[in-house]
Design an enzyme around this catalytic site. Structure first.
Site, PDB file in Angstrom:
ATOM      1  N   TYR A  53      27.714  -1.672  65.998  1.00 21.42           N
ATOM      2  CA  TYR A  53      27.786  -3.100  65.670  1.00 21.42           C
ATOM      3  C   TYR A  53      28.387  -3.345  64.293  1.00 21.42           C
ATOM      4  O   TYR A  53      28.205  -2.550  63.382  1.00 21.42           O
ATOM      5  CB  TYR A  53      26.386  -3.717  65.716  1.00 21.42           C
ATOM      6  CG  TYR A  53      25.738  -3.677  67.060  1.00 21.42           C
ATOM      7  CD1 TYR A  53      26.466  -3.455  68.229  1.00 21.42           C
ATOM      8  CD2 TYR A  53      24.359  -3.864  67.204  1.00 21.42           C
ATOM      9  CE1 TYR A  53      25.857  -3.413  69.468  1.00 21.42           C
ATOM     10  CE2 TYR A  53      23.742  -3.826  68.440  1.00 21.42           C
ATOM     11  CZ  TYR A  53      24.488  -3.596  69.567  1.00 21.42           C
ATOM     12  OH  TYR A  53      23.876  -3.564  70.793  1.00 21.42           O
ATOM     13  N   SER A 238      21.187  -9.085  77.076  1.00 21.46           N
ATOM     14  CA  SER A 238      22.040 -10.112  77.669  1.00 21.46           C
ATOM     15  C   SER A 238      21.267 -11.086  78.559  1.00 21.46           C
ATOM     16  O   SER A 238      21.725 -11.428  79.646  1.00 21.46           O
ATOM     17  CB  SER A 238      23.182  -9.479  78.464  1.00 21.46           C
ATOM     18  OG  SER A 238      24.253 -10.391  78.633  1.00 21.46           O
ATOM     19  N   LEU A 245      24.791 -18.495  80.529  1.00 16.52           N
ATOM     20  CA  LEU A 245      23.587 -19.132  81.061  1.00 16.52           C
ATOM     21  C   LEU A 245      23.002 -20.155  80.085  1.00 16.52           C
ATOM     22  O   LEU A 245      21.850 -20.537  80.208  1.00 16.52           O
ATOM     23  CB  LEU A 245      22.536 -18.069  81.420  1.00 16.52           C
ATOM     24  CG  LEU A 245      22.841 -17.299  82.708  1.00 16.52           C
ATOM     25  CD1 LEU A 245      21.928 -16.079  82.849  1.00 16.52           C
ATOM     26  CD2 LEU A 245      22.719 -18.199  83.935  1.00 16.52           C
ATOM     27  N   THR A 246      23.810 -20.596  79.136  1.00 14.08           N
ATOM     28  CA  THR A 246      23.397 -21.707  78.276  1.00 14.08           C
ATOM     29  C   THR A 246      23.991 -23.033  78.746  1.00 14.08           C
ATOM     30  O   THR A 246      23.586 -24.099  78.271  1.00 14.08           O
ATOM     31  CB  THR A 246      23.866 -21.493  76.819  1.00 14.08           C
ATOM     32  OG1 THR A 246      25.304 -21.594  76.767  1.00 14.08           O
ATOM     33  CG2 THR A 246      23.419 -20.139  76.287  1.00 14.08           C
ATOM     34  N   GLY A 247      24.964 -22.963  79.642  1.00 17.16           N
ATOM     35  CA  GLY A 247      25.648 -24.157  80.115  1.00 17.16           C
ATOM     36  C   GLY A 247      26.871 -24.534  79.313  1.00 17.16           C
ATOM     37  O   GLY A 247      27.636 -25.413  79.721  1.00 17.16           O
TER      38      GLY A 247
END
Length: 350
Positions: A53, A238, A245-247
């Protein structure tokens, strides 16, 4: 916040884990410190990072995330109250991890990785040290919905699992790590690691960190049975399907500053029919009077086989919502509605 035990270890971790992979690109060090302060105020005691990362992987930002965490722990003098999980990369052609050569799960590379991570984290030990992805040449995530038409090609120099385990045994005995975990692993891989340790080679696997969310339930059923019987904990990553999946990506939207807009790395969640499935779950959440992000996180945290849900955020309001999901009472009505959609759409984003 409720604490849950990882595998057969003495590690007791919050059911929400703070994921950190955006720190160093989308998230500054000051913002990362603010996130850790808030999460720990809310009862989180578990941080997940990796030598890889920040994401997306770049030589100029590699290792920054661990450094941010190390600086925070030093400033707060709280190392003894933090459960730190990090990862060593598996087989990769990227040469910046090992100073100009590819990396594998062999002794020299693992020792190089752990020593660099310890320096960046400013600690003498890592509580849970995970293999980020296998040395084997396998499908990313290791749990496809269909088998390939031909057997997966095997690398001629594939590193045997017992050889890798022996190195982790050295790390445990040296006090550099406490426990071993896997990531992006298959049922076969988990069982091979367990079998080797059961015959006396290296430490026993405590956990597996795999993707798990509403559009990717491939952890069920084979891995779930394997891990339940072998006391291997799932650390689910994830939960928001990289934000789908937050829209915010519904109907093809690409908001400014969002990860997929910035980096064009959302292909895992842009497979055929994925958009329809994602929209169905997001609309279901709204029908229950909830933000899609809250609903999707609550679903993952509620599963009996999830030890800790690795949430991620690039802002404090996003983090607040993710933390709030730990207090959602997941109902049978919600589960039945989710299962109805899953029966129709399956796992479009393995």
């Amino acid at each position: 916040m409720e604490k849950r035990r990882i595998g057969r270890t003495d590690l007791s971790v919050s059911k929400i884990c703070l994921g950190t992979m955006t720190w160093g690109q989308q998230t500054t060090e000051a913002e990362g410190h603010a996130q850790m302060d808030l999460a720990f105020e809310r009862g989180v005691n578990f941080l997940d990072t990796a030598e890889l990362y920040s994401i997306p992987p770049k030589p100029e930002t590699q290792g920054l995330t661990e450094s941010y965490i190390g600086n925070w722990m030093k400033a707060r003098a709280n190392r003894d109250r933090v459960v730190v999980a990090s990862k060593v990369v598996g087989r990769t052609a990227n040469e910046w991890f090992r100073g100009g050569r590819p990396s594998k799960l062999v002794r020299a590379d693992i020792l190089d990785a752990i020593d660099k991570s310890l320096v960046r984290l400013q600690t003498d030990y890592i509580d849970l040290y995970q293999i980020h992805f296998p040395d084997r040449l396998i499908t990313w995530g290791s749990n496809p919905t269909r088998i390939a038409t031909e057997p997966t090609k095997r690398a001629e120099d594939e590193t045997p699992i017992d050889e890798t385990l022996a190195v982790f045994d050295e790390l445990v005995k040296a006090g550099k790590i406490r426990h071993l975990g896997l990531s992006n692993e298959s049922s076969w891989g988990v069982m091979r690691f367990v079998a080797e340790s059961d015959r006396g080679v290296g430490p026993r696997v405590a956990s597996v960190q795999n993707a798990y969310n509403l559009v990717n339930r491939t952890y069920e059923v084979n891995l779930a049975e394997t891990c339940e019987r072998e006391d291997v904990s799932l650390l689910a990553y994830s939960p928001l399907a990289q934000g789908y999946l937050t829209g915010k990506y519904d109907h093809g939207a690409r908001p400014e500053g969002a990860r997929t807009t910035l980096f064009d790395r959302g292909q895992r969640y842009e497979t055929p029919y994925a958009a329809e499935a994602l929209l169905a779950y997001n609309e279901l959440a709204r029908n229950f009077g909830m933000e899609p992000a809250l609903f999707a996180n609550a679903y993952v945290t509620s599963r009996w086989f999830v030890t800790s849900n690795i949430i991620g955020a690039t802002s404090l309001p996003q983090l607040e919502m993710a933390l709030d999901s730990a207090d959602v009472a997941w109902t049978e009505e919600m589960q039945n509605a989710v299962d109805d959609i899953h029966q129709r759409v399956g796992n479009p984003c393995p």
